[in-house]
Design a protein around this motif. Sequence first.
Motif, mmCIF file in Angstrom:
data_model
loop_
_atom_site.group_PDB
_atom_site.id
_atom_site.type_symbol
_atom_site.label_atom_id
_atom_site.label_comp_id
_atom_site.label_asym_id
_atom_site.label_seq_id
_atom_site.Cartn_x
_atom_site.Cartn_y
_atom_site.Cartn_z
ATOM 1 N N ASP A 1 -2.606 7.231 -3.336
ATOM 2 C CA ASP A 1 -1.960 7.946 -2.227
ATOM 3 C C ASP A 1 -1.070 7.010 -1.413
ATOM 4 N N LEU A 2 -1.533 5.786 -1.206
ATOM 5 C CA LEU A 2 -0.710 4.817 -0.477
ATOM 6 C C LEU A 2 0.576 4.514 -1.241
ATOM 7 N N LEU A 3 0.445 4.314 -2.544
ATOM 8 C CA LEU A 3 1.620 4.020 -3.366
ATOM 9 C C LEU A 3 2.636 5.154 -3.312
ATOM 10 N N HIS A 4 2.159 6.368 -3.172
ATOM 11 C CA HIS A 4 3.048 7.529 -3.165
ATOM 12 C C HIS A 4 3.350 8.015 -1.748
ATOM 13 N N GLY B 1 -7.624 4.878 10.762
ATOM 14 C CA GLY B 1 -8.962 5.434 10.891
ATOM 15 C C GLY B 1 -9.439 6.226 9.686
ATOM 16 N N HIS B 2 -8.668 6.217 8.612
ATOM 17 C CA HIS B 2 -9.052 6.953 7.400
ATOM 18 C C HIS B 2 -9.101 6.006 6.215
ATOM 19 N N LYS B 3 -9.934 6.376 5.249
ATOM 20 C CA LYS B 3 -9.904 5.664 3.974
ATOM 21 C C LYS B 3 -8.966 6.452 3.070
ATOM 22 N N VAL B 4 -8.139 5.734 2.357
ATOM 23 C CA VAL B 4 -7.142 6.394 1.505
ATOM 24 C C VAL B 4 -7.077 5.665 0.160
ATOM 25 N N VAL C 1 -10.471 3.129 -2.937
ATOM 26 C CA VAL C 1 -10.154 3.542 -1.575
ATOM 27 C C VAL C 1 -10.090 2.322 -0.669
ATOM 28 N N VAL C 2 -9.085 2.304 0.196
ATOM 29 C CA VAL C 2 -8.921 1.207 1.145
ATOM 30 C C VAL C 2 -8.828 1.750 2.565
ATOM 31 N N HIS C 3 -9.101 0.891 3.502
ATOM 32 C CA HIS C 3 -9.020 1.245 4.920
ATOM 33 C C HIS C 3 -7.749 0.609 5.469
ATOM 34 N N VAL C 4 -6.822 1.421 5.937
ATOM 35 C CA VAL C 4 -5.545 0.920 6.435
ATOM 36 C C VAL C 4 -5.363 1.378 7.876
ATOM 37 N N GLU C 5 -5.074 0.431 8.753
ATOM 38 C CA GLU C 5 -4.853 0.775 10.162
ATOM 39 C C GLU C 5 -3.367 0.881 10.446
ATOM 40 N N ALA C 6 -2.732 1.884 9.837
ATOM 41 C CA ALA C 6 -1.294 2.076 10.052
ATOM 42 C C ALA C 6 -0.932 3.540 9.894
ATOM 43 N N GLY C 7 -0.026 3.995 10.750
ATOM 44 C CA GLY C 7 0.521 5.339 10.645
ATOM 45 C C GLY C 7 -0.528 6.416 10.566
ATOM 46 N N GLU C 8 -0.255 7.415 9.727
ATOM 47 C CA GLU C 8 -1.181 8.544 9.601
ATOM 48 C C GLU C 8 -2.480 8.165 8.911
ATOM 49 N N PHE C 9 -2.543 6.945 8.364
ATOM 50 C CA PHE C 9 -3.755 6.499 7.674
ATOM 51 C C PHE C 9 -4.760 5.841 8.628
ATOM 52 N N LEU D 1 -6.103 -5.362 -9.812
ATOM 53 C CA LEU D 1 -6.343 -4.318 -8.822
ATOM 54 C C LEU D 1 -6.318 -4.915 -7.414
ATOM 55 N N GLU D 2 -6.909 -6.092 -7.255
ATOM 56 C CA GLU D 2 -6.916 -6.757 -5.944
ATOM 57 C C GLU D 2 -5.501 -7.096 -5.485
ATOM 58 N N GLN D 3 -4.659 -7.528 -6.414
ATOM 59 C CA GLN D 3 -3.270 -7.843 -6.068
ATOM 60 C C GLN D 3 -2.519 -6.581 -5.648
ATOM 61 N N VAL D 4 -2.745 -5.484 -6.369
ATOM 62 C CA VAL D 4 -2.104 -4.220 -6.000
ATOM 63 C C VAL D 4 -2.565 -3.808 -4.606
ATOM 64 N N LYS D 5 -3.870 -3.934 -4.359
ATOM 65 C CA LYS D 5 -4.441 -3.570 -3.072
ATOM 66 C C LYS D 5 -3.782 -4.391 -1.951
ATOM 67 N N THR D 6 -3.646 -5.686 -2.161
ATOM 68 C CA THR D 6 -3.038 -6.571 -1.171
ATOM 69 C C THR D 6 -1.569 -6.210 -0.929
ATOM 70 N N ILE D 7 -0.831 -6.026 -2.003
ATOM 71 C CA ILE D 7 0.600 -5.705 -1.882
ATOM 72 C C ILE D 7 0.799 -4.392 -1.138
ATOM 73 N N VAL D 8 0.083 -3.366 -1.556
ATOM 74 C CA VAL D 8 0.258 -2.035 -0.979
ATOM 75 C C VAL D 8 -0.159 -2.011 0.485
ATOM 76 N N THR D 9 -1.311 -2.585 0.802
ATOM 77 C CA THR D 9 -1.759 -2.565 2.206
ATOM 78 C C THR D 9 -0.830 -3.412 3.083
ATOM 79 N N THR D 10 -0.289 -4.486 2.545
ATOM 80 C CA THR D 10 0.646 -5.323 3.297
ATOM 81 C C THR D 10 1.932 -4.544 3.605
ATOM 82 N N ILE D 11 2.457 -3.873 2.606
ATOM 83 C CA ILE D 11 3.685 -3.084 2.812
ATOM 84 C C ILE D 11 3.446 -1.982 3.852
ATOM 85 N N VAL D 12 2.324 -1.275 3.703
ATOM 86 C CA VAL D 12 2.043 -0.154 4.599
ATOM 87 C C VAL D 12 1.831 -0.623 6.043
ATOM 88 N N THR D 13 1.096 -1.720 6.192
ATOM 89 C CA THR D 13 0.841 -2.194 7.564
ATOM 90 C C THR D 13 2.010 -2.973 8.098
#
Length: 90
Positions: free
Chosen positions: A52-55, A45-48, A35-43, A78-90
């Motif tokens: 779910d982020l990938l999809h 203030g939520h941990k996701v 689970v990661v904390h992303v400050e973007a869009g509908e995410f 896993l850390e690289q995936v986390k970085t890539i996904v959170t970067t794209i989302v934010t």
Amino acid sequence: VTVKSSNKDPMTAAGEESDDAPKEKPWETTLKTTVVHVEAGEFRGHKVSLWDLLHSRYIPEENRKEILELYEAGELTLEQVKTIVTTIVT
């Protein structure tokens, strides 16, 4: 005969369960439970979960497929995936 068949039944049931279990691969489970904390869009203030982020609508299907293939193949950590996904989302 009765004892043998009753011994086989639990083993068969266990065998069937283990056949069902691999449907979710260990790397999928990891993405679903990380689970990661992303400050973007509908995410905001939520941990996701990374899964779910990938999809989410933020990750284009081509990118998702590429990330999942590279992660499954062990080319991304896993850390690289986390970085890539959170970067794209934010």
